[in-house]
Design an enzyme around this catalytic site. Structure first.
Site, mmCIF file in Angstrom:
data_model
loop_
_atom_site.group_PDB
_atom_site.id
_atom_site.type_symbol
_atom_site.label_atom_id
_atom_site.label_comp_id
_atom_site.label_asym_id
_atom_site.label_seq_id
_atom_site.Cartn_x
_atom_site.Cartn_y
_atom_site.Cartn_z
ATOM 1 N N GLU A 160 0.838 -1.196 0.000
ATOM 2 C CA GLU A 160 0.000 0.000 0.000
ATOM 3 C C GLU A 160 0.877 1.252 0.000
ATOM 4 O OE1 GLU A 160 -2.028 -0.982 3.598
ATOM 5 O OE2 GLU A 160 -2.871 -2.774 2.673
ATOM 6 N N GLU A 214 -4.384 -6.590 2.429
ATOM 7 C CA GLU A 214 -3.169 -7.296 2.850
ATOM 8 C C GLU A 214 -3.204 -8.778 2.504
ATOM 9 O OE1 GLU A 214 -4.673 -5.036 4.739
ATOM 10 O OE2 GLU A 214 -3.165 -3.527 5.217
ATOM 11 N N ASP A 236 1.051 -4.615 12.881
ATOM 12 C CA ASP A 236 -0.242 -5.062 13.416
ATOM 13 C C ASP A 236 -1.106 -5.687 12.321
ATOM 14 O OD1 ASP A 236 -0.294 -3.131 16.173
ATOM 15 O OD2 ASP A 236 0.848 -2.401 14.469
ATOM 16 N N ILE A 291 -0.304 -7.717 10.076
ATOM 17 C CA ILE A 291 0.033 -9.090 9.667
ATOM 18 C C ILE A 291 -1.089 -10.057 10.027
ATOM 19 C CG2 ILE A 291 2.535 -8.756 9.836
ATOM 20 C CD1 ILE A 291 2.439 -10.443 12.422
ATOM 21 N N HIS A 323 -1.554 -0.050 16.043
ATOM 22 C CA HIS A 323 -0.435 0.398 15.205
ATOM 23 C C HIS A 323 0.885 0.342 15.975
ATOM 24 C CE1 HIS A 323 -3.592 1.878 12.572
ATOM 25 N NE2 HIS A 323 -2.706 2.248 11.681
#
Lengths: 331, 332
Positions: free
Chosen positions: A34, A65, A90, A92, A134
């Protein structure tokens, strides 16, 4: 002997230089994520890459993602060497099936027939006042899974050499960068080099206590070591650099030498990287230890927003110093 | 009549030899799966097995439209896809029995057959798990200019997985040569798809601007003709497509799912088996067109039977991997 030129650069610049060099060397390397192209990511680590390599190799994706990670897995199996960018570690969580059930297992499940040479870049680390979604350090999750390799650079030099190794590796590698360290500066030679996985680096030699530290915690440990020197304690600071493969031998040898060990990592303590490394040391150096191995990780809470609360969750120089002093029984 | 149009369309471009080869493949898959069931009930096969019986026309019709080096991803119900794409029954059985001679050296099993030599990226036991991998193979094909196409097989149960919608969006944005083949066999495990699927299935890919069609999945010629058109379009750079194949799973969700009346009536199964059997429909058509006769079918059946028997024997006699191999292939 050719002259070795060394420059100062930030960790972010070192990562970018590694990516650029590998993309020049190997046309199969591409970046997906992104806002990786013109934006160069919110941290600007990738600035300039799209200008050099074009939009077919530095590819902006939708905010998907799982989708683009899945595409990277398939692309890696069929001839490309993708690097996917997960803006905040975060996120993932959104890629877990693709990384854990797919990327990690394809080689094994196919009896070695298929390979997945891909890199996932992700961030970790709290302290940026970014709130609970985050700020996490979730590298232990991937370290738990056979088939994945996990890299945690702590200096610009290590970041560059390890990133080049990650891109050349034929396995899925997750490369965690501490987002508070992108502007951290250090020396990086202009000459080509790589750093092998599974080789710990002794960041400071010492005799009285071993402090094993990862990622940004290496600086915390070095700061604590300076404070300890002031009270006559000589601390050895070791950075494993990769949580898997793990250089167990170097960690055990250091603990045997010093007879005391603290493990510092920004992930959660419970069932975390500190637990694994402490176990390796406790088992391997048992008869030489003068004290139980001490673990220091993030507090077991969602990372809070409010500054004093957030700061309280992260291991600090002071907590490491106090723990080491207590273990060495100095007042 | 529409059937006549379809027949002539499907017929064109396929010689008698190819048609008979497709017939033989369908018979091979049927007999392979019957043997799997046999091995399982005789407790010779460990683990899980999800049979493809009844759906043969889908795998065979689609794979007939592909080149050997085109890619497929498959599912937990994947034996048919693997065979149709070119896997050999003997190494398939060896894998199903956990033997070293298997496609994955015994490490994959029934739900994970993979074979680079036939472009099979692997069967996947996570429902919808390979949707990204298929798009990724198409991404490579496009970026490397190989002109290959990727087919992602999945069941209608996978329509509930979000990954599908992420990768369809990406595949359209990037014009990836990937065909999403949804095999609607009516049941998500033990639940009728109407209880799990809102709205119109084809409206979903259409929302992304992806050409979407449905086809009678029991009619191998219709499946082939449609697949051929979509695959050719993808290969020529026109991007992704979605093909809904309406079919039926004769057996249970897995071989142990024997008492099924609580979720579907026996009469329904009987109706599909007698009126909509893909092998019978294709055989009748071949005879009706004077392209084959009963004697040829008997011979094919005999040959395939003996091939499958030999394959089973190969699998049973093959050696297990040594336990020293358990830590091999974790890392490349």
């Amino acid at each position: 002997m050719p002259e070795v030129t060394v420059r100062e650069m930030t960790l972010g610049e070192a990562v970018r230089e590694a990516l650029a060099e590998e993309m020049r060397r190997d046309p199969r390397v591409c970046i997906l994520g992104e806002d990786v192209a013109e934006a160069g990511t919110p941290f600007k680590v990738l600035s300039g890459l799209v200008q050099e390599f074009g939009k077919t190799r530095v590819i902006d994706t939708p905010i998907s993602e799982a989708g683009f990670t899945g595409i990277a897995v398939g692309a890696a199996m069929t001839g490309l060497r993708p690097v996917v960018d997960i803006m905040f570690g975060d996120f993932i969580t959104l890629t877990m099936d693709q990384m854990v059930n797919q990327a990690a297992k394809v080689h094994y499940m196919s009896g070695g027939a298929w390979k997945v040479p891909m890199v996932m870049r992700a961030t970790l680390g709290a302290g940026r006042r970014s709130g609970a979604q985050h700020s996490q350090s979730l590298h232990a999750w991937f370290s738990h899974i056979p088939g994945l390799k996990v890299v945690l650079p702590s200096t610009p030099y290590d970041a560059k050499g390890l990133m080049k190794t990650a891109i050349r590796d034929d396995n899925p590698v997750i490369f965690f960068e501490d987002k508070m360290m992108f502007t951290f500066k250090g020396p990086v030679p202009t000459e080509e080099y790589t750093i092998p996985f599974g080789v710990a680096d002794i960041k400071r030699e010492g005799d009285d206590i071993t402090i094993v530290a990862t990622s940004s915690m290496v600086q915390v440990a070095l700061g604590a070591a300076s404070l300890l020197e002031g009270i006559g304690i000589s601390a050895e600071v070791i950075d494993p650099r990769t949580t898997w493969p793990l250089d167990e031998k170097t960690l055990i040898e250091s603990a045997k030498k010093t007879s005391r060990a603290i493990v510092v990592d920004e992930g959660y303590e419970r069932y975390g990287v500190t637990a694994e490394i402490a176990s390796v040391i406790a088992t391997g150096a048992f008869y030489d230890l003068d004290a139980p191995v001490k673990r220091i990780g993030a507090m077991h809470v969602p990372i809070p927003f409010s500054s004093p609360l957030e700061d309280a969750t992260i291991p600090s120089e002071h907590t490491v110093f106090e723990a080491a002093r207590a273990m060495c029984k100095r007042s | 009549m529409t059937t006549v149009t379809n027949q002539s369309k499907a017929h064109s471009g396929l010689g008698t030899e190819q048609l008979l080869s497709m017939y033989r493949q369908m018979v091979t898959i049927r007999l392979f799966e019957e043997q799997v069931n046999e091995l399982y009930t005789r407790a010779l096969m460990p683990g899980l097995a999800h049979l493809y019986i009844g759906e043969e026309a889908v795998a065979v019709g689609i794979c007939a439209a592909l080149h050997r080096d085109d890619y497929i991803t498959s599912t937990h119900r994947g034996h048919g896809h693997c065979l149709a794409k070119g896997a050999a029954p003997d190494r398939m059985f060896a894998e199903l029995l956990g033997k070293e001679a298997g496609y994955c050296r015994g490490k994959g099993g029934s739900m994970h057959i993979a074979d680079p030599t036939s472009g099979n990226l692997g069967a996947n036991a996570i429902v919808g798990g390979s949707m990204g991998i298929a798009a990724g193979a198409a991404f490579s094909a496009k970026n490397l200019g190989t002109k290959r196409v990727a087919v992602c097989f999945f069941g209608e149960g996978a329509l509930g997985q979000g990954l599908l919608y992420e990768v369809m969006n990406l595949a359209r944005l990037w014009d990836l040569p990937v065909i999403y083949v949804c095999e609607n066999n009516l049941y998500n495990e033990y639940t009728h798809f109407s209880e799990t699927t809102a709205g119109d299935i084809l409206a979903r890919p259409a929302a992304f601007g992806i050409p979407a069609e449905s086809v009678d999945g029991q009619d191998v010629r219709a499946v082939y003709a449609t697949a051929r058109r979509l695959v050719d379009a993808a290969r020529s750079g026109k991007g992704p497509a979605f093909l809904l194949c309406n079919t039926y799973r004769y057996r249970g969700h897995h071989v142990g799912d024997v008492n099924r009346e609580y979720y579907r009536p026996k009469q329904e199964e009987q109706r599909w088996m007698t009126e909509r059997d893909p092998i019978k429909l294709f055989g009748d058509w071949l005879i009706g067109q004077n392209l084959a006769n009963k004697a040829q079918f008997d011979e094919i059946l005999l040959q395939v039977k003996s091939e499958i028997e030999a394959a089973v024997e190969f699998g049973i006699k093959a050696a297990y991997p040594g336990t020293d191999q358990v830590e091999e292939n974790i890392y490349a």
